[in-house]
Write a protein that holds these residues in place. Sequence first.
Motif, PDB file in Angstrom:
ATOM      1  N   GLY A   6       0.842  -1.194   0.000  1.00  0.00           N
ATOM      2  CA  GLY A   6       0.000   0.000   0.000  1.00  0.00           C
ATOM      3  C   GLY A   6       0.869   1.231   0.000  1.00  0.00           C
ATOM      4  N   GLU A   7       0.271   2.325   0.411  1.00  0.00           N
ATOM      5  CA  GLU A   7       0.965   3.607   0.400  1.00  0.00           C
ATOM      6  C   GLU A   7       2.267   3.520   1.203  1.00  0.00           C
ATOM      7  N   GLY A   8       3.362   3.837   0.553  1.00  0.00           N
ATOM      8  CA  GLY A   8       4.665   3.776   1.211  1.00  0.00           C
ATOM      9  C   GLY A   8       5.284   2.389   1.240  1.00  0.00           C
ATOM     10  N   ASN A   9       4.523   1.375   0.857  1.00  0.00           N
ATOM     11  CA  ASN A   9       5.010  -0.001   0.834  1.00  0.00           C
ATOM     12  C   ASN A   9       4.612  -0.661  -0.483  1.00  0.00           C
ATOM     13  N   PRO A  10       5.380  -0.408  -1.550  1.00  0.00           N
ATOM     14  CA  PRO A  10       5.013  -0.982  -2.842  1.00  0.00           C
ATOM     15  C   PRO A  10       5.146  -2.506  -2.832  1.00  0.00           C
ATOM     16  N   LYS A  11       4.378  -3.154  -3.715  1.00  0.00           N
ATOM     17  CA  LYS A  11       4.468  -4.613  -3.845  1.00  0.00           C
ATOM     18  C   LYS A  11       5.873  -4.980  -4.308  1.00  0.00           C
ATOM     19  N   PRO A  12       6.396  -6.105  -3.837  1.00  0.00           N
ATOM     20  CA  PRO A  12       7.728  -6.527  -4.290  1.00  0.00           C
ATOM     21  C   PRO A  12       7.700  -6.895  -5.767  1.00  0.00           C
ATOM     22  N   LEU A  13       8.781  -6.585  -6.455  1.00  0.00           N
ATOM     23  CA  LEU A  13       8.929  -6.946  -7.863  1.00  0.00           C
ATOM     24  C   LEU A  13       9.714  -8.247  -7.958  1.00  0.00           C
ATOM     25  N   TRP A  14       9.305  -9.094  -8.891  1.00  0.00           N
ATOM     26  CA  TRP A  14       9.947 -10.372  -9.126  1.00  0.00           C
ATOM     27  C   TRP A  14      10.405 -10.418 -10.572  1.00  0.00           C
ATOM     28  N   LYS A  15      11.476 -11.129 -10.829  1.00  0.00           N
ATOM     29  CA  LYS A  15      11.952 -11.341 -12.194  1.00  0.00           C
ATOM     30  C   LYS A  15      11.840 -12.822 -12.494  1.00  0.00           C
ATOM     31  N   VAL A  16      11.149 -13.127 -13.590  1.00  0.00           N
ATOM     32  CA  VAL A  16      11.017 -14.513 -14.026  1.00  0.00           C
ATOM     33  C   VAL A  16      11.546 -14.623 -15.451  1.00  0.00           C
ATOM     34  N   TYR A  17      12.018 -15.802 -15.785  1.00  0.00           N
ATOM     35  CA  TYR A  17      12.587 -16.055 -17.101  1.00  0.00           C
ATOM     36  C   TYR A  17      11.808 -17.178 -17.780  1.00  0.00           C
ATOM     37  N   GLY A  18      11.734 -17.110 -19.090  1.00  0.00           N
ATOM     38  CA  GLY A  18      11.108 -18.174 -19.850  1.00  0.00           C
ATOM     39  C   GLY A  18      11.030 -17.803 -21.316  1.00  0.00           C
ATOM     40  N   LYS A  19      10.670 -18.779 -22.130  1.00  0.00           N
ATOM     41  CA  LYS A  19      10.463 -18.527 -23.558  1.00  0.00           C
ATOM     42  C   LYS A  19       9.030 -18.049 -23.746  1.00  0.00           C
ATOM     43  N   ALA A  20       8.853 -16.977 -24.484  1.00  0.00           N
ATOM     44  CA  ALA A  20       7.518 -16.447 -24.754  1.00  0.00           C
ATOM     45  C   ALA A  20       6.894 -17.290 -25.862  1.00  0.00           C
ATOM     46  N   THR A  21       6.119 -18.287 -25.478  1.00  0.00           N
ATOM     47  CA  THR A  21       5.538 -19.198 -26.464  1.00  0.00           C
ATOM     48  C   THR A  21       4.255 -18.655 -27.071  1.00  0.00           C
ATOM     49  N   SER A  22       3.633 -17.681 -26.412  1.00  0.00           N
ATOM     50  CA  SER A  22       2.417 -17.064 -26.934  1.00  0.00           C
ATOM     51  C   SER A  22       2.405 -15.596 -26.516  1.00  0.00           C
ATOM     52  N   ILE A  23       2.128 -14.720 -27.487  1.00  0.00           N
ATOM     53  CA  ILE A  23       2.016 -13.282 -27.230  1.00  0.00           C
ATOM     54  C   ILE A  23       0.760 -12.819 -27.942  1.00  0.00           C
ATOM     55  N   ARG A  24      -0.209 -12.295 -27.187  1.00  0.00           N
ATOM     56  CA  ARG A  24      -1.450 -11.899 -27.851  1.00  0.00           C
ATOM     57  C   ARG A  24      -2.141 -10.761 -27.111  1.00  0.00           C
ATOM     58  N   PRO A  25      -2.850  -9.930 -27.862  1.00  0.00           N
ATOM     59  CA  PRO A  25      -3.688  -8.933 -27.220  1.00  0.00           C
ATOM     60  C   PRO A  25      -4.945  -9.618 -26.677  1.00  0.00           C
ATOM     61  N   PHE A  26      -5.548  -9.052 -25.644  1.00  0.00           N
ATOM     62  CA  PHE A  26      -6.797  -9.589 -25.119  1.00  0.00           C
ATOM     63  C   PHE A  26      -7.636  -8.455 -24.548  1.00  0.00           C
ATOM     64  N   GLY A  27      -8.845  -8.790 -24.191  1.00  0.00           N
ATOM     65  CA  GLY A  27      -9.774  -7.816 -23.624  1.00  0.00           C
ATOM     66  C   GLY A  27     -10.802  -7.363 -24.646  1.00  0.00           C
ATOM     67  N   LYS A  28     -11.849  -6.731 -24.160  1.00  0.00           N
ATOM     68  CA  LYS A  28     -12.939  -6.262 -25.022  1.00  0.00           C
ATOM     69  C   LYS A  28     -12.419  -5.399 -26.167  1.00  0.00           C
ATOM     70  N   ASP A  29     -11.527  -4.484 -25.870  1.00  0.00           N
ATOM     71  CA  ASP A  29     -10.971  -3.589 -26.882  1.00  0.00           C
ATOM     72  C   ASP A  29      -9.601  -4.050 -27.383  1.00  0.00           C
TER      73      ASP A  29
END
Length: 92
Positions: A6-29
């Motif tokens: 929350g305020e003053g305490n941002p969520k921790p960031l994580w780094k993950v690795y992998g092959k991008a096997t699928s890349i696609r747009p999604f959502g109503k728009d």
Amino acid sequence: LLRPFGEGNPKPLWKVYGKATSIRPFGKDMNHTEIILSHEGGKTLRTYRFFSSPEQLGLTTPTKESIAVVGTVEKNMFKRGVVEFRINSVSE
């Protein structure tokens, strides 16, 4: 374990690795991006970023090499019990 967030305490960031096997747009728009990362042993991880196109993330086609995705772990509010990965940045 890493709370509170929350305020003053941002969520921790994580780094993950992998092959991008699928890349696609999604959502109503179609204005969000989903990237499926594949890991050794056949495991996959759904990663996403709202209000960004694949081009804005610098990825338009699946990758043969591993990429690094930095982001936060999020609970899916529509699918109970499903944990997903919200993208902050992508690098090859």
